[in-house]
Structure formats: C-alpha cells, structure tokens
Write a protein that holds these residues in place. Sequence first.
Motif, PDB file in Angstrom:
ATOM      1  N   VAL A   5       0.850  -1.196   0.000  1.00 31.87           N
ATOM      2  CA  VAL A   5       0.000   0.000   0.000  1.00 31.87           C
ATOM      3  C   VAL A   5       0.879   1.237   0.000  1.00 31.87           C
ATOM      4  CG1 VAL A   5      -1.797   1.278   1.211  1.00 31.87           C
ATOM      5  CG2 VAL A   5      -1.790  -1.222   1.303  1.00 31.87           C
ATOM      6  N   LEU A  10       0.063   6.362   7.445  1.00 36.78           N
ATOM      7  CA  LEU A  10      -0.347   5.361   8.425  1.00 36.78           C
ATOM      8  C   LEU A  10       0.162   5.764   9.802  1.00 36.78           C
ATOM      9  CD1 LEU A  10      -1.694   2.455   8.632  1.00 36.78           C
ATOM     10  CD2 LEU A  10       0.651   1.596   8.710  1.00 36.78           C
ATOM     11  N   PHE A  22      -6.818   3.386   7.247  1.00 33.61           N
ATOM     12  CA  PHE A  22      -5.851   2.352   6.892  1.00 33.61           C
ATOM     13  C   PHE A  22      -5.556   1.432   8.075  1.00 33.61           C
ATOM     14  CE2 PHE A  22      -4.336   5.114   3.240  1.00 33.61           C
ATOM     15  CZ  PHE A  22      -4.667   4.198   2.260  1.00 33.61           C
ATOM     16  N   PHE A  38       3.380  -1.139   4.005  1.00 34.37           N
ATOM     17  CA  PHE A  38       2.843   0.207   3.800  1.00 34.37           C
ATOM     18  C   PHE A  38       4.000   1.156   3.556  1.00 34.37           C
ATOM     19  CE2 PHE A  38       1.003   4.309   4.565  1.00 34.37           C
ATOM     20  CZ  PHE A  38      -0.352   4.186   4.291  1.00 34.37           C
ATOM     21  N   GLU A  40       5.035   5.028   3.034  1.00 34.25           N
ATOM     22  CA  GLU A  40       4.545   6.379   3.328  1.00 34.25           C
ATOM     23  C   GLU A  40       5.579   7.420   2.926  1.00 34.25           C
ATOM     24  OE1 GLU A  40       3.535   8.995   7.340  1.00 34.25           O
ATOM     25  OE2 GLU A  40       2.906   6.893   7.274  1.00 34.25           O
TER      26      GLU A  40
END
Length: 363
Positions: A5, A10, A22, A38, A40
């Motif tokens: 993702v 997050l 999320f 994840f 970011e």
Amino acid sequence: MKLVVLGLSLSSSWGNGHATTFRALLGAFAALGHEVLFLERTQPWYAENRDLSDPDFCRLAYYDDLAALARWREQVSAADAVMVGSYVPDGVEVGRWVQNTARGTTCFYDIDTPVTLAKLARGDYEYLSPEIIPGYDIYFSFTGGPTLARLEEEFGSPCARPLYCSVDTRRYRPLDVPTRWDLSYLGTYSPDRQPTLDRLLLEPARRRPDLRFVIAGPQYPDSLEWPANVERIAHLPPSEHPEFYAASRFTLNVTRADMIAAGWSPSVRLFEAGACATPIISDRWQGIDSIFEPGEQIVLADGAEDVLAALDASARGIGMAAREAVLAHHSAERRAEQLEQDLERIGTARSPTTGKVSQYEWS
C-alpha cells in the motif's frame, strides 16, 4: 496474499482521516493471514506528529521522493496486489510507476472520491488524472451509489467497487466514563463544513448556555469566536477517541459539501461514534439511510431547533441500535473480508496474455 500500500499516512492521524481508515482496514486484513507493506512519503507535519510509528499488523517504511521508490521495486513487482491511495504526494507519477512495475493486481483506493471527482472536473490532477484511471485494475471508492457507474462509464475504470471506511470495534466500544458534554464534534477544520457546524452546534450553544459543547480537531482559524460553553481541543489522537465519544451525550456528524452532493459517502466518524454507542446527530445526504435508519439509529437535523429537540429528548436505544448496525455491517473485519474477496475476484478477471482487466461484471 502479499499487499503493498502506498498511502498518504499510516503513522500520523494529524489533520487527516486516512491513517485511522488504513489502520482499521489493514489491521483486520493482516488478521486474515495476509502480509502488508505500507509505504509512506516522508512529510514534516506527519513526521512531527506520529502516533503509530511501529504497527504490529504490517511493515511500515518511508520514502523521501519518487526516485526513492526504486528501492521497493522488487516488493511491488512481486506483490499479489498493490494499492495507491488518494492524496499521495505526486500520486499521478506514483500511479504510473506502480502500473508499470506491479505484476499483480493494481488498485486505487479513493478515500476522498467526491473531492477527487470535483478536482478532475476542474483539471486539478494533484494525485489522480483521467488517463491513469483505466490502468488500475480496480477502483475502490469511499463513495457508493451512482458514482460507481460514473467511474466506469465516464472515466473508464475496468471495475469500480465501494470500500467504505470502517472501525476497529475492539478499540471503539462503549466505556463507563462520566458525561462531560451534551454535544461533541470531532473533525479537522474545513471551510465548507463550517457553516453547518455553526448551524448545528454553535447556534444551539448560543441558545442554550446551560448545555456543554466541545469541538475537537486541528487547523481552526484563530479568528473564530467560540461561545463560552464550547470547549476546544486542538488535537485528539485516535487512542482518545473512544473516551471522547463515551463522555458525549450526543455527537455531531458534519459532511463536506462534495460528499453531500455525491451522496453515499459515510464518514469514519459515523462508524467510530456508532461503535461506541454514542447517539449521533447528523446533517442530511442521500444514502445515509442505507447506513443508519433515521429516527432509530441516528438523528437527522436541518437546523438548531432539530438539534435542541434531540438534546432535550431521551436518546435511549439510538446509540445501541447504531452500534448493532456497525457490528453487523461496518466493522474492520467486514471491510477486510470484502477487500479480500474483491482482490481475489478481480485477479481471476485478469487476462493471462496482457495481464490487464477488461470491463468486469460483478455477479
């Protein structure tokens, strides 16, 4: 399943609802046995306000710019599914990179669908552009209803599916705490929400100085004047949300103008408050009755008179009825199951020769 993702945030819930969305979804998705990475984008305002730096349900990593994504090429290429979220910095370029790199299913998760469509209509391609929408195998939308058909017919998405926000019902639950406020509101400042907030909370506060009100959330202008019986909380981390709702006799939901226009766009605050069994007063929009039953599970209000009538009446049963609806239809577990099923089904629609998905009919 391995899921990568690339989302707005997050690690930090400061000034955005993406992080809590999320966290709930991916936590439940990992609990089904899946592996989540994840990625970011490093942003100063989130880095300075991180309230989840080490999640126990996924690997969280940061990248500084587009070039730095090359470090994660192998993971993105090998993933069963790769998801790009709305408002990701340089989102158009990130989307192109994902579509060119991923061998598995690619999807766009729009946590801001009405805002996104309004931006596309005026040629604002901050994080999504019309030409990359068909390149995503599936478009997950925070908005349901007619918007889904529009995404397919007007923008060429092979498949548009609703993926509403949800709530972690292990964290959001009724608590036995003293009541501090008659009506609360939790939300970041937004100019288009402020007139409704004034009508449905500040005006009732002016009329009833004997009642207690609170507004929690960042970015409200210093120039705003608050009635004496309205308490202000500049920022409330998610860990304190359940107690906030539990200390509220009622809580208010206010919807952004673009989301009212689109309809079928429930806010995560609806599900969080509902899970805590706090009675909700909300503005009106098309599709809200598909989430909660008006009069039974939620109170709909047009003006201060409606709000004050609700505050003067008994709320017994409304909060618990909303909680039952959330547990049955809007928990993180239910959303994770839906995500799993949709990713599996769209995977079967991918062409073995091109790896792409043609317009897909859901049975």
